[in-house]
Scaffold this active site. Structure first.
Site, PDB file in Angstrom:
ATOM      1  N   TYR A 147     -82.675  67.242  49.799  1.00 19.25           N
ATOM      2  CA  TYR A 147     -81.604  66.487  49.907  1.00 19.25           C
ATOM      3  C   TYR A 147     -80.700  66.894  48.651  1.00 19.25           C
ATOM      4  CZ  TYR A 147     -83.375  63.884  53.591  1.00 19.25           C
ATOM      5  OH  TYR A 147     -84.101  63.393  55.043  1.00 19.25           O
ATOM      6  N   LYS A 160     -96.570  69.689  53.455  1.00 23.00           N
ATOM      7  CA  LYS A 160     -96.600  71.112  54.601  1.00 23.00           C
ATOM      8  C   LYS A 160     -97.325  72.005  53.631  1.00 23.00           C
ATOM      9  CE  LYS A 160     -96.166  72.861  58.527  1.00 23.00           C
ATOM     10  NZ  LYS A 160     -97.181  72.489  59.588  1.00 23.00           N
ATOM     11  N   ASP A 181     -96.533  67.458  60.385  1.00 24.08           N
ATOM     12  CA  ASP A 181     -96.633  67.505  61.883  1.00 24.08           C
ATOM     13  C   ASP A 181     -97.572  66.829  62.244  1.00 24.08           C
ATOM     14  OD1 ASP A 181     -98.150  69.435  60.510  1.00 24.08           O
ATOM     15  OD2 ASP A 181     -97.842  70.973  62.144  1.00 24.08           O
ATOM     16  N   ASP A 199     -88.236  60.198  55.225  1.00 26.88           N
ATOM     17  CA  ASP A 199     -87.008  59.934  55.986  1.00 26.88           C
ATOM     18  C   ASP A 199     -87.238  59.814  57.425  1.00 26.88           C
ATOM     19  OD1 ASP A 199     -83.472  61.144  56.203  1.00 26.88           O
ATOM     20  OD2 ASP A 199     -84.276  59.270  56.777  1.00 26.88           O
ATOM     21  N   ASP A 232     -88.442  56.376  60.211  1.00 26.05           N
ATOM     22  CA  ASP A 232     -87.569  56.053  61.565  1.00 26.05           C
ATOM     23  C   ASP A 232     -88.449  55.990  62.539  1.00 26.05           C
ATOM     24  OD1 ASP A 232     -85.269  56.091  60.084  1.00 26.05           O
ATOM     25  OD2 ASP A 232     -84.214  57.060  61.416  1.00 26.05           O
TER      26      ASP A 232
END
Ligand SMILES: NC(=O)C1=CN([C@@H]2O[C@H](COP(=O)(O)OP(=O)(O)OC[C@H]3O[C@@H](n4cnc5c(N)ncnc54)[C@H](O)[C@@H]3O)[C@@H](O)[C@H]2O)C=CC1
Ligand SMILES: CC(C)CC(=O)C(=O)O
Ligand SMILES: [Mg+2]
Length: 348
Positions: A136, A186, A218, A242, A246
């Protein structure tokens, strides 16, 4: 104590108004407020999503209560002028690196979850998301490839100090909860994640009482719906946090329910719902204000040293839900103000 109120765009003003009603009903002595423009509202008024006068209010405040930013009218602006730069800019300017996103099922909402009731009922987790680094805030842009194709790029990076700081946040949170920390990365593909994992392991030596595990992002996304009750604290980077937060919101019933606190080293905090400005329902009274009301509760707890008042807010939200308060996202028909009314009626 000065609270900066930054309603922002879309449903932001609607939900902040309800949180302000609840704060006022607590009648806490010494609370003062200063409102500031952020996001698309700020850009349309003064030409920048995070104007100097707003940043000045933020720097002077003991805490920030933030609605949401994001306006489809501004989606084609140059990146640095887009509304989202307000939240990103505040996080960076104030060193707000530790984003705490709790996800716990209110018993009354177990049926609202997208998951089976018995799976949803077991959820009580905290996502500790790093919010000052990662892709970001990396170098980004558009360029041409040697054969003239347009190419977009965003550099993902973390340094060991950034990882160390958020790792301590994760371990300390786990120590104060059920003693389990799952670091999500990851590392099987990304060097950034390999550093993440290496530093988290280094820090774990200081927390022998906390059970550390590692999970690829994942797999974590899948496990969050298969068996979310397995998680106590998840510590992860900006982008993965992020996305996973959600997803966790639908495990507990609605994105309109999840609050967050974003803290810096001096415990100054920015408090906001995890959702955005919801332009698809803005101005229609459909927004669930409870995530913002609960964020105000986190503000009282983490930045203003008023845990009893925070408890009052959380108890009032639980009681309002038990009394049947449901906005459309929760399967009901109550509008945003009526949801605020229900919390006020339940406040002891
Ligand atoms: N912290 C912030 O200010 C954030 C800003 N955004 C921005 O918000 C804008 C919209 O983004 P979306 O991807 O649509 O995400 P969003 O979180 O605003 O909305 C996603 C979905 O959830 C619903 N929803 C969100 N909050 C709700 C609430 N309180 N009550 C009931 N339903 C609710 C929306 O109606 C929509 O269908 C974009 O400009 C985005 O950049 C997105 C996330 C966080
Ligand atoms: C502008 C985005 C980074 C905001 C967001 O999605 C979030 O913080 O959850
Ligand atoms: Mg988000």
């Amino acid at each position: 104590m000065l609270i900066a109120l930054f309603p922002g765009d879309g449903i932001g003003p609607e939900i902040i108004a309800q949180a302000r009603r609840v704060l006022d009903a607590l009648a806490i002595e010494g609370l003062t407020y200063e409102e500031g423009l952020v996001g698309g509202a700020a850009y349309k008024a003064v030409g920048h999503p995070l104007p100097p006068e707003t940043l000045d209010i933020a720097r002077r405040a003991d805490a920030i209560l933030f609605g949401a930013v994001g306006d489809p009218d501004c989606d084609s602006l140059e990146r640095h002028l887009r509304p989202e730069q307000a939240i990103l800019g505040l996080r960076k300017a104030l060193g707000l690196f530790s984003n705490l996103r709790p996800a716990k099922v209110f018993p009354e909402l177990a049926d609202a979850s997208a998951l089976k009731k018995e799976v949803a009922s077991a959820i009580d987790l905290l996502i500790v998301r790093e919010t000052n680094g990662d892709v970001y805030f990396g170098e980004k842009g558009m360029r041409k490839t040697p054969d003239g194709l347009r190419e977009g790029y965003d550099i993902m990076s973390y340094n060991e100090e950034q990882v160390r700081k958020i790792a301590h946040q994760g371990f300390q949170a786990a120590r104060a909860r059920r003693g389990k920390l799952c670091s999500v990365d990851k590392a099987n593909v990304l060097e950034t994640s390999q550093l993440w994992r290496d530093v988290v392991i280094e820090v774990s030596a200081e927390y022998p009482d906390v059970a550390l595990s590692h999970m690829y992002v994942d797999n974590a996304a899948m496990q969050l719906v298969r068996d979310p009750g397995q998680f106590d604290v998840i510590v992860t980077g900006n982008m993965f946090g992020d996305i996973l937060s959600d997803q966790a919101s639908m495990c507990v019933g609605s994105i309109g329910m999840l609050a967050s606190a974003t803290l810096n080293d001096s415990n100054q905090g920015l408090y906001e719902p995890i959702h955005g400005s919801a332009p698809d329902i803005a101005g229609q009274g459909k927004a669930n204000p409870l995530a913002t009301v609960l964020s105000a509760g986190m503000m009282l707890r983490y930045s203003l040293g008023l845990p009893e008042q925070a408890d009052r807010i959380e108890a009032a939200v639980a009681k309002a839900l038990a009394n049947g308060a449901r906005s459309p996202d929760l399967g009901g028909t109550m509008n945003t103000v009526e949801m605020g009314d229900a919390v006020l009626a339940a406040l002891n």
